[in-house]
Design an enzyme around this catalytic site. Structure first.
Site, PDB file in Angstrom:
ATOM      1  CE  LYS A 137      -3.984  -1.999   2.397  1.00 22.66           C
ATOM      2  NZ  LYS A 137      -4.871  -1.872   3.567  1.00 22.66           N
ATOM      3  CG  HIS A 140      -0.336   7.191   4.412  1.00 24.85           C
ATOM      4  ND1 HIS A 140      -0.150   7.749   5.642  1.00 24.85           N
ATOM      5  CD2 HIS A 140      -0.972   6.009   4.624  1.00 24.85           C
ATOM      6  CE1 HIS A 140      -0.658   6.969   6.571  1.00 24.85           C
ATOM      7  NE2 HIS A 140      -1.154   5.895   5.984  1.00 24.85           N
ATOM      8  CG  HIS A 143       2.923   4.852   6.759  1.00 26.52           C
ATOM      9  ND1 HIS A 143       2.196   4.607   5.612  1.00 26.52           N
ATOM     10  CD2 HIS A 143       2.370   4.084   7.724  1.00 26.52           C
ATOM     11  CE1 HIS A 143       1.247   3.721   5.890  1.00 26.52           C
ATOM     12  NE2 HIS A 143       1.333   3.387   7.158  1.00 26.52           N
TER      13      HIS A 143
END
Length: 577
Positions: A137, A140, A143
């Site tokens: 994933k 983003h 994170h």
């Protein structure tokens, strides 16, 4: 250093007030530097001493004056005065200069950390879980924030002598791996996986999600693949292991650019077996309830309040994020016997952690009181030239590119051996300082233009100040740094810097209490501004040797403390730019 002066003041106060000096230490604080007027060096707040606070301000004022009259100047304190509810102490100027500069040089990277403010603090075992991206994933901005905030907290705790374990708890299990396994069998390429695993897995994940939305058979295959994983199917596990190993290799390479490391790459996958034990334990305590849909839930309110119901198992018997977090917390307590465990995630997970902590408590794990969630706000508008941020590496490349362009346009930029590396270090400082300037819970609007300004309160300004002071040492250092005359540093600019250096331990103490980096950021920016003013007026070139030597000592002390603070924040200071 500050604590030596504090102890001396506390000693005199203890005799007058008939209180142990230890009780007074934390009530004596270094006075923040003022641009408008010369201030005292320390002050005692009467408010913090008076047990009942029903005193009027005039009462406190009278008591401050009475107390000041009973105190005497000595070899350490040269002047005693009163302010609003305070007794103020001015330190003998030559003693202040000599003590502070000697302490900074002698203590080096430990300056401020040896303070009495930290005495009696027991060494603890601390676990910090941070960064925690989900394989396949987007990495983003949340994170990224978790990475730099968690790194700061771990750095600070380590600097204070605690035994810190840094854990990256990867999103490496769950339904996304059912999709990913199915997707790779449909659209995956082994060569692409080997050459750029994060990019290729993300592309496969996006494509299979689109297919699953349109084609129920793809969604069914994904569900079956995840069930095979949960049941320990060798073929499914082998593909999953490959995805995980290649992703971690790539993460380690990218984290290295951030100067971030982990002691353990854990993940939800570690707890797939232990999740079943958690469900059995919840069931044995009568806490597990089955719903009409076949899921298993825990009612934390006891009265079926929908907002307090936590789902711990899917209808097909597979585990969920909350179940795996319970298993992880119990496993870490067994493994590390921690005194504190800190989870660094965005504030959107606040309810999740409240529920996890509550479940641990009702399961009988009293040590849950040692668990702490450090939440942070949302960053809006972080885009690279390629669009929205998908990978951390995109951000790092963008930082490097923009900073290189900035440096190329500035006339004072020195010729550098490795301009890319310098650009990345300066750019990361810019990013970290913008992020850490406010309370962590604050949301903020990201701006590339603002973070790269070389003037004002930015990371570029901190790096520039450090490089400039390092250049002074390189130019003049050898001849002047042997001895110095403290009487040569009595100008207001010198005294302001010395007073500010006195406060470093208090700032570290404050950050250690609330885990907010903004106190250190604000301190370092003020230190850099004070250094910029002093650099313009306190010349070394063409000054008499003893004056030049004293000033060089002062600037060396500033650079040392600036570097210490920057490193705690996760910034690598540059010596040229």
């Amino acid at each position: 250093m500050a604590c030596g002066f504090r102890r001396s003041i506390a000693g005199q106060l203890s005799r007058v007030l008939d209180l142990p000096p230890e009780n007074l230490i934390k009530s004596i604080s270094a006075v923040p530097v003022s641009r408008k007027e010369e201030v005292a060096d320390f002050q005692l707040s009467l408010d913090s001493l008076l047990a009942n606070n029903n005193h009027s301000s005039s009462d406190i004022q009278v008591q401050a004056k009475r107390l000041a009259e009973k105190l005497k100047c000595d070899t350490v304190v040269s002047e005693i005065s009163t302010g609003r509810g305070t007794v103020n102490f001015k330190i003998n100027r030559e003693l202040l200069t000599k003590t502070v500069l000697q302490q900074v040089i002698e203590d080096g990277s430990k300056y401020g950390l040896k303070s009495e403010l930290f005495s009696g603090v027991p060494q603890k075992k601390i676990v910090v879980e941070f960064s925690s991206p989900n394989i396949a994933k987007k990495f983003h901005v949340g994170h990224l924030r978790s990475t730099i905030i968690g790194n700061f907290i771990a750095n600070l705790k380590e600097a204070l002598g605690h035994q810190v374990t840094r854990i990256n708890y990867l999103g490496d299990w769950g339904m996304q791996f059912g999709l990913l396994g199915t997707g790779f069998q449909l659209f995956g390429y082994e060569e692409k996986l080997q050459s750029n695993p994060l990019q290729h897995l993300f592309e496969v994940y996006v494509q299979v999600n689109k297919e699953a939305a349109d084609d129920k058979s793809v969604a069914k295959s994904a569900q079956e693949f995840f069930q095979r994983l949960e049941l320990g199917d060798a073929q499914a596990l082998s593909l999953w292991q490959k995805f995980r190993d290649l992703s971690i290799e790539e993460y380690i390479r990218i984290y290295k650019r951030l100067d971030v490391y982990f002691d353990e790459y854990s993940g939800e996958s570690f707890y797939r077996e232990k999740s079943r034990e958690i469900l059995k334990l919840l069931d044995s305590k009568g806490l597990l309830k089955k719903t009409v849909k076949g899921t298993a839930v825990v009612d934390l309110s006891g009265n079926s309040d929908p907002s307090s119901i936590c789902t711990v198992m899917r209808s097909d018997g597979t585990s969920l994020y909350a179940t795996r977090d319970l298993a992880a917390a119990i496993d870490r307590m067994d493994k590390y016997n921690f005194d504190t465990m800190i989870y660094v995630t965005d504030k959107g997970q606040k309810k999740h952690f409240q529920q996890v902590f509550q479940m641990l408590k009702i399961m009988g794990y009293d040590w849950v009181e040692r668990c702490q969630h450090v939440p942070f706000g949302v960053v809006q508008g972080m885009k690279t030239r390629r669009g929205d941020v998908t990978f951390l590496e995109d951000v790092l490349n963008e930082i490097q590119l923009r900073m290189l362009q900035n440096m190329a346009s500035i006339k004072t930029t020195k010729k550098l051996e490795n301009p890319q590396e310098t650009a990345e270090k300066v750019g990361l400082a810019a990013l970290i300082i913008q992020d850490f300037r406010s309370a962590l819970l604050s949301d903020y609007q990201f701006s590339w233009d603002r973070i790269f300004q070389s003037r004002g309160d930015t990371g570029v300004f901190l790096q520039y100040t450090h490089a400039r002071l390092h250049s002074l040492e390189e130019t003049f250092g050898c001849g002047y740094l042997n001895d110095f005359n403290t009487a040569c540093l009595q100008e207001p600019q010198s005294v302001s810097i010395l007073q500010h250096l006195l406060r470093f331990d208090e700032v570290l103490y404050r950050s250690s209490q609330d885990l907010q980096p903004r106190h250190i950021v604000s301190y370092l920016l003020t230190l850099s501004h004070l250094a910029a003013v002093a650099h313009k007026t306190l010349h070394i070139k063409d000054s008499p040797p003893e004056v030049a030597g004293a000033r060089l000592h002062l600037f060396k002390a500033v650079r040392s403390v600036l570097a210490n603070g920057m490193k705690l924040l996760g910034i690598t200071p540059v010596c040229r730019m």
